[in-house]
Design an enzyme around this catalytic site. Sequence first.
Site, PDB file in Angstrom:
ATOM      1  N   ASN A   1       0.812  -1.211   0.000  1.00 37.42           N
ATOM      2  CA  ASN A   1       0.000   0.000   0.000  1.00 37.42           C
ATOM      3  C   ASN A   1       0.850   1.268   0.000  1.00 37.42           C
ATOM      4  OD1 ASN A   1      -2.346   1.409  -0.034  1.00 37.42           O
ATOM      5  ND2 ASN A   1      -3.002   0.874   2.032  1.00 37.42           N
TER       6      ASN A   1
ATOM      7  N   HIS B   1     -14.140  -4.836  10.974  1.00 35.24           N
ATOM      8  CA  HIS B   1     -13.896  -3.496  11.530  1.00 35.24           C
ATOM      9  C   HIS B   1     -15.188  -2.761  11.816  1.00 35.24           C
ATOM     10  CE1 HIS B   1      -9.616  -2.976   9.610  1.00 35.24           C
ATOM     11  NE2 HIS B   1      -9.744  -4.130  10.237  1.00 35.24           N
TER      12      HIS B   1
ATOM     13  N   ARG C   1     -13.419  -5.565  15.621  1.00 34.82           N
ATOM     14  CA  ARG C   1     -12.455  -4.552  16.034  1.00 34.82           C
ATOM     15  C   ARG C   1     -13.175  -3.228  16.099  1.00 34.82           C
ATOM     16  NH1 ARG C   1      -7.727  -2.004  12.318  1.00 34.82           N
ATOM     17  NH2 ARG C   1      -9.409  -0.489  11.926  1.00 34.82           N
TER      18      ARG C   1
ATOM     19  N   TYR D   1      -6.837   7.460  12.326  1.00 34.83           N
ATOM     20  CA  TYR D   1      -6.748   6.104  11.799  1.00 34.83           C
ATOM     21  C   TYR D   1      -8.029   5.307  12.080  1.00 34.83           C
ATOM     22  CZ  TYR D   1      -6.335   1.284  11.388  1.00 34.83           C
ATOM     23  OH  TYR D   1      -6.626   0.003  11.033  1.00 34.83           O
TER      24      TYR D   1
ATOM     25  N   ASP E   1      -6.990  -1.577  17.521  1.00 34.22           N
ATOM     26  CA  ASP E   1      -5.719  -1.339  16.851  1.00 34.22           C
ATOM     27  C   ASP E   1      -5.151   0.009  17.283  1.00 34.22           C
ATOM     28  OD1 ASP E   1      -4.682  -1.709  13.347  1.00 34.22           O
ATOM     29  OD2 ASP E   1      -3.560  -1.229  15.171  1.00 34.22           O
TER      30      ASP E   1
ATOM     31  N   HIS F   1      -2.278   1.032  16.422  1.00 36.97           N
ATOM     32  CA  HIS F   1      -1.640   1.461  15.157  1.00 36.97           C
ATOM     33  C   HIS F   1      -0.302   2.157  15.392  1.00 36.97           C
ATOM     34  CE1 HIS F   1      -2.037   2.552  10.794  1.00 36.97           C
ATOM     35  NE2 HIS F   1      -2.676   1.404  10.840  1.00 36.97           N
TER      36      HIS F   1
ATOM     37  N   GLU G   1      -3.711  -4.210  19.449  1.00 44.12           N
ATOM     38  CA  GLU G   1      -2.812  -4.407  18.306  1.00 44.12           C
ATOM     39  C   GLU G   1      -1.846  -3.242  18.116  1.00 44.12           C
ATOM     40  OE1 GLU G   1      -4.972  -4.983  14.695  1.00 44.12           O
ATOM     41  OE2 GLU G   1      -3.267  -4.436  13.452  1.00 44.12           O
TER      42      GLU G   1
ATOM     43  N   GLU H   1       1.997  -6.647  11.402  1.00 46.28           N
ATOM     44  CA  GLU H   1       1.517  -6.470  10.021  1.00 46.28           C
ATOM     45  C   GLU H   1       2.520  -5.706   9.172  1.00 46.28           C
ATOM     46  OE1 GLU H   1      -2.122  -4.222  10.881  1.00 46.28           O
ATOM     47  OE2 GLU H   1      -1.299  -2.629   9.649  1.00 46.28           O
TER      48      GLU H   1
ATOM     49  N   ARG I   1       1.002 -10.928  13.433  1.00 43.67           N
ATOM     50  CA  ARG I   1       0.095 -10.432  12.384  1.00 43.67           C
ATOM     51  C   ARG I   1       0.691 -10.481  10.990  1.00 43.67           C
ATOM     52  NH1 ARG I   1      -4.437  -8.495  11.860  1.00 43.67           N
ATOM     53  NH2 ARG I   1      -3.992  -6.350  11.274  1.00 43.67           N
TER      54      ARG I   1
ATOM     55  N   HIS J   1      -2.831 -10.237   9.105  1.00 40.99           N
ATOM     56  CA  HIS J   1      -3.346  -8.971   8.571  1.00 40.99           C
ATOM     57  C   HIS J   1      -4.255  -9.289   7.383  1.00 40.99           C
ATOM     58  CE1 HIS J   1      -1.990  -4.903   6.605  1.00 40.99           C
ATOM     59  NE2 HIS J   1      -3.136  -4.753   7.241  1.00 40.99           N
TER      60      HIS J   1
ATOM     61  N   ASP K   1      -6.092  -3.520   1.531  1.00 39.19           N
ATOM     62  CA  ASP K   1      -4.924  -3.318   0.675  1.00 39.19           C
ATOM     63  C   ASP K   1      -4.113  -4.594   0.495  1.00 39.19           C
ATOM     64  OD1 ASP K   1      -4.681  -1.977   3.459  1.00 39.19           O
ATOM     65  OD2 ASP K   1      -2.635  -2.605   3.063  1.00 39.19           O
TER      66      ASP K   1
ATOM     67  N   GLU L   1      -8.087 -11.471  10.051  1.00 43.82           N
ATOM     68  CA  GLU L   1      -8.739 -10.179   9.803  1.00 43.82           C
ATOM     69  C   GLU L   1      -9.528 -10.259   8.508  1.00 43.82           C
ATOM     70  OE1 GLU L   1      -6.061  -6.896   9.577  1.00 43.82           O
ATOM     71  OE2 GLU L   1      -7.641  -5.408   9.512  1.00 43.82           O
TER      72      GLU L   1
ATOM     73  N   TRP M   1       1.266   7.348  12.043  1.00 44.73           N
ATOM     74  CA  TRP M   1      -0.168   7.405  11.654  1.00 44.73           C
ATOM     75  C   TRP M   1      -0.915   6.176  12.112  1.00 44.73           C
ATOM     76  CZ3 TRP M   1      -2.193   3.945   7.811  1.00 44.73           C
ATOM     77  CH2 TRP M   1      -3.556   4.121   7.592  1.00 44.73           C
TER      78      TRP M   1
HETATM   79  C1  CS2 Z   1      -4.627  -1.797   9.803  1.00 41.72           C
HETATM   80  C2  CS2 Z   1      -4.453  -1.683   8.336  1.00 41.72           C
HETATM   81  O1  CS2 Z   1      -6.087  -3.586   9.312  1.00 41.72           O
HETATM   82  C3  CS2 Z   1      -5.271  -3.130  10.135  1.00 41.72           C
HETATM   83  O2  CS2 Z   1      -4.956  -3.681  11.200  1.00 41.72           O
HETATM   84  O3  CS2 Z   1      -3.456  -1.622  10.552  1.00 41.72           O
HETATM   85  O4  CS2 Z   1      -5.652  -1.286   7.786  1.00 41.72           O
HETATM   86  C4  CS2 Z   1      -3.370  -0.720   7.890  1.00 41.72           C
HETATM   87  O5  CS2 Z   1      -3.688   0.580   8.324  1.00 41.72           O
HETATM   88  C5  CS2 Z   1      -3.292  -0.768   6.368  1.00 41.72           C
HETATM   89  O6  CS2 Z   1      -3.142  -2.104   5.971  1.00 41.72           O
HETATM   90  C6  CS2 Z   1      -2.137   0.061   5.857  1.00 41.72           C
HETATM   91  O7  CS2 Z   1      -2.014  -0.120   4.471  1.00 41.72           O
HETATM   92 MG    MG Z   2      -3.322  -2.892  12.178  1.00 44.49          MG
END
Ligand code: CS2
Ligand code: MG
Length: 402
Positions: free
Chosen positions: A37, A122, A147, A159, A210, A212, A236, A262, A283, A312, A316, A339, A402
């Site tokens: 991504n 999500h 999540r 995020y 998450d 993040h 996460e 991830e 992940r 993950h 993307d 996920e 981010w």
């Molecule tokens: C995120 C992702 O799904 C998740 O756990 O961390 O959506 C992540 O932000 C994206 O894969 C980034 O490309």
């Molecule tokens: Mg994540």
Amino acid sequence: MKITSARLIVCSPDRNFVTLRIDTDEGIYGLGDGTLNGRELAVAAYLQDHVLDCLIGRDPRNTEDIWQYLYRGAYWRRGPVTMSAIAAVDVALWDIKAKALNTPLYNLLGGKSREGVLVYTHANGATVEQAVESVHQHMEEGYLAVRAQCSVPGLAGGYGVPKGSKPYEPAERGLPSEGLWSSERYLNTVPELFEKIRLSAGADVHLLHDVHHRLTPIEAARLGKSLEPYHLFWMEDPCPAELQEGFELIRRHTVTPIATGEVFNSVWDAHDLIRNQWIDYIRTTVVHGGGITALRKLADFSALYHVRTGFHGATDLSPVTMAAALHLGLAIHNLGIQEHMPHSALTDEVFPHHYTFQAGYMHPGEAPGLGVEIDEALAAQYPYQRAYLPIARKLDGTLTDW
Ligand code: CS2
Ligand code: MG
């Protein structure tokens, strides 16, 4: 059997994907995903300019030798671009091998260890109330694990929260957008989010969150402790994981389970995390971790230390990766959860597949190989468009994760 050709299909049905097709002299072909991504063309160039010609004439069933050839033969090792490129080749070869044996890929990975793969999806909202409502919506769809993310009061977006009514897609076309972040406000918001969700949704639904990568270890320790009454399935990416020992500090303070990986692309990124049991779920996924060949080994190493998988599975990662993850997830013993961020209807049209969702579980299907195709004529109608993940800055302007 010999590889006769290999070519890339780069397309953008709602978002960018890099797909590799490898053809053989027996008329069997395989598909691999090389999507990274925000840096998709880097992987495409790595494959096109440095890898594909080296594959011609090789026996596609020699997955281990070809993996070692691409990993050790490059001299320069690891990294998301290299390992995504290796993954694209590796998954296409496993697809070919399973098709040649006329069996679903999971049968080459140990067969079925379960009837279905537990998945999570999500839920998100601009407010705590909207996020609680979103959790209920997904529970009504049949998910057993959800999540939950919500905006931080006073900070638009952030995020995990979609802009407008469209499903959440973090990559944005054009140059990177910038947003503000406040760990302090976030740490005051998340406990309330999960208190409200638990009160409303009950004790049985698995809840995940998450972070993040946005906290320091001590902040993550505070968050983990504050979430203990709501017994999350996992917290996460609590903090950036370059310093693996930073997770020991989190572990010392909280029993909230931890998932990370991830953004990893090698077992060495998680070696200390796993062997010290500083995490509970790994992940790293098929497309960024070097393919089926590498992920099988990572899962088996993790199993020695009670670490389970939590691959993950964001939008993307293409349906090719989702299928590969489900075949692996059906077979390995230490599956944790998968996920499932559903792709758009258009993406599913470009990538017809056999995997299914039912009552909280997914199954890769019984088609030989991965069970995924690509409609190249349709894909050609959606050419690549450069897109970036957002940038975050603290309230004082300092650039942050981010
Ligand atoms: C995120 C992702 O799904 C998740 O756990 O961390 O959506 C992540 O932000 C994206 O894969 C980034 O490309
Ligand atoms: Mg994540």
